[in-house]
Design an enzyme around this catalytic site. Structure first.
Site, PDB file in Angstrom:
ATOM      1  N   CYS A 129       0.877  -1.162   0.000  1.00  0.00           N
ATOM      2  CA  CYS A 129       0.000   0.000   0.000  1.00  0.00           C
ATOM      3  C   CYS A 129       0.915   1.212   0.000  1.00  0.00           C
ATOM      4  O   CYS A 129       1.522   1.538   1.011  1.00  0.00           O
ATOM      5  CB  CYS A 129      -0.919   0.044   1.214  1.00  0.00           C
ATOM      6  N   CYS A 143      -0.776   4.376   2.314  1.00  0.00           N
ATOM      7  CA  CYS A 143      -0.593   4.366   3.771  1.00  0.00           C
ATOM      8  C   CYS A 143      -0.305   2.934   4.205  1.00  0.00           C
ATOM      9  O   CYS A 143       0.830   2.503   4.184  1.00  0.00           O
ATOM     10  CB  CYS A 143      -1.773   4.969   4.506  1.00  0.00           C
ATOM     11  N   SER A 144      -1.315   2.195   4.539  1.00  0.00           N
ATOM     12  CA  SER A 144      -1.054   0.841   5.018  1.00  0.00           C
ATOM     13  C   SER A 144      -2.308  -0.011   4.892  1.00  0.00           C
ATOM     14  O   SER A 144      -2.571  -0.847   5.741  1.00  0.00           O
ATOM     15  CB  SER A 144      -0.609   0.882   6.469  1.00  0.00           C
ATOM     16  N   CYS A 145      -3.088   0.201   3.847  1.00  0.00           N
ATOM     17  CA  CYS A 145      -4.275  -0.624   3.630  1.00  0.00           C
ATOM     18  C   CYS A 145      -3.827  -2.085   3.532  1.00  0.00           C
ATOM     19  O   CYS A 145      -2.825  -2.387   2.886  1.00  0.00           O
ATOM     20  CB  CYS A 145      -4.996  -0.207   2.358  1.00  0.00           C
TER      21      CYS A 145
END
Lengths: 201, 117
Positions: free
Chosen positions: A105, A108-110
């Site tokens: 991702c 961000c950090s999906c």
């Protein structure tokens, strides 16, 4: 990350701010502290990469399920009761002889929480997020995974709406194995694409 | 990002490695989920808020400050929604810190223990 606690009872600034938010949100009736504890407990103990490993093992064992997972991963995964909290859609990407899949991702950090739990630290760190796209082969080598030069690498960039699950290739020598046995071979990293399924011992 | 010379080398390889280094990180995470369930923001809004925090210069390469960004994103979203302004959070956070100091070791820290500024 270490914090020096020279006082018996001290909240570091982050902990104090979290408590302040909790106080405000509880007063406004927006959260229930007991429900917060349940969520923490669920994510720490009940949801984790074992969910994803069961999905992969089922796909390896059951061609009809694998086909469903390919066409509609959201429904196929939900049929095992692993449902995303954020209403996100899932897509399963299958490794083949020709192509290896890698998930990142960049935004961000999906991450596919419902099947993999919470992301590892490196997944959220800037180097992985930027370099997985620019130099996937180099990143995989740092994870100890050297792929043949003619193997294609597809990088899938997750979003808030769409998350990916890599289905690694089934290791040879596992004919007749049960789904439970197969699931043991599926690591978290294999489902992100930074690893392969374990070889049977 | 060589795994040998950064913190990546020290990551536990285990599938069940702890994801929260400290309790407040778990609480911030869980509050975000609870507020989303409550309909306070959409997941896209959240991803945008978090993304703008983690993109700021100075983010640690090893990702250890990830939940600090998470908390900053939550605060900015709550401020933007008019739910919790920064000055209110500052005031109550300071009260919590004073309460912690005033609480004898071994006793639960309660906001009522704040002796006041």
């Amino acid at each position: 990350m270490s914090h020096d606690h020279d006082h018996d009872n001290e909240l570091d600034p982050f902990a104090a701010r979290v408590r302040a938010l909790e106080t405000i949100l509880t007063q406004k009736g927006l959260i229930d502290p007991a429900a917060i504890d349940v969520i923490v407990d669920t994510y720490e103990t009940k949801i984790g990469p074992r969910n994803g490993a069961r999905v992969v093992a089922k796909a390896w064992s059951d061609p009809a399920y694998a086909d469903w997972l390919k066409r509609d991963a959201t429904a196929a995964i939900a049929s095992l009761s692993y449902t995303g909290r954020q209403g996100e859609h899932m897509q399963a990407v299958f490794n083949t002889e020709d192509t290896h899949n890698l998930v990142v991702c960049t935004l961000c950090s999906c991450y596919p929480w419902s099947v993999l739990g919470l992301p590892p630290v490196w997944y959220k760190a800037p180097p992985y997020r930027s370099r997985a796209v620019i130099d996937p082969r180099g990143v995989l080598e740092e994870f100890g995974l050297t792929l043949p030069a003619d193997k294609k690498i597809r990088v899938w960039d997750s979003t808030a709406e769409l998350r990916y699950l890599v289905v690694p290739m089934r290791p040879e020598g596992t004919e007749g194995w049960s789904e439970e046995q197969l699931a043991e071979l599926v690591s978290r990293d294999a489902m992100i694409g930074t690893g392969l399924a374990r070889q049977p011992a | 990002m060589s795994r040998r010379d950064t913190d990546m080398a020290e990551l536990p390889p285990g599938i069940d490695a702890p994801v929260f280094a400290e309790p407040w990180q778990a609480e911030a995470f869980a509050m975000t989920l609870a507020l989303h369930d409550k309909g306070l923001f959409s997941w896209s809004e959240w991803a945008q808020a978090l993304s703008s925090e983690v993109k700021k210069p100075g983010a640690a390469a090893d990702g250890h400050d990830y939940y600090e960004h998470w908390l900053a994103a939550l605060e900015s979203l709550l401020a933007a929604k008019g739910v919790a302004g920064k000055s209110d959070v500052d005031t109550i956070a300071a009260a919590w810190e004073r309460a912690a100091h005033a609480t004898p070791h071994g006793k639960p820290i309660l906001l009522e223990n704040d002796p006041g500024s």
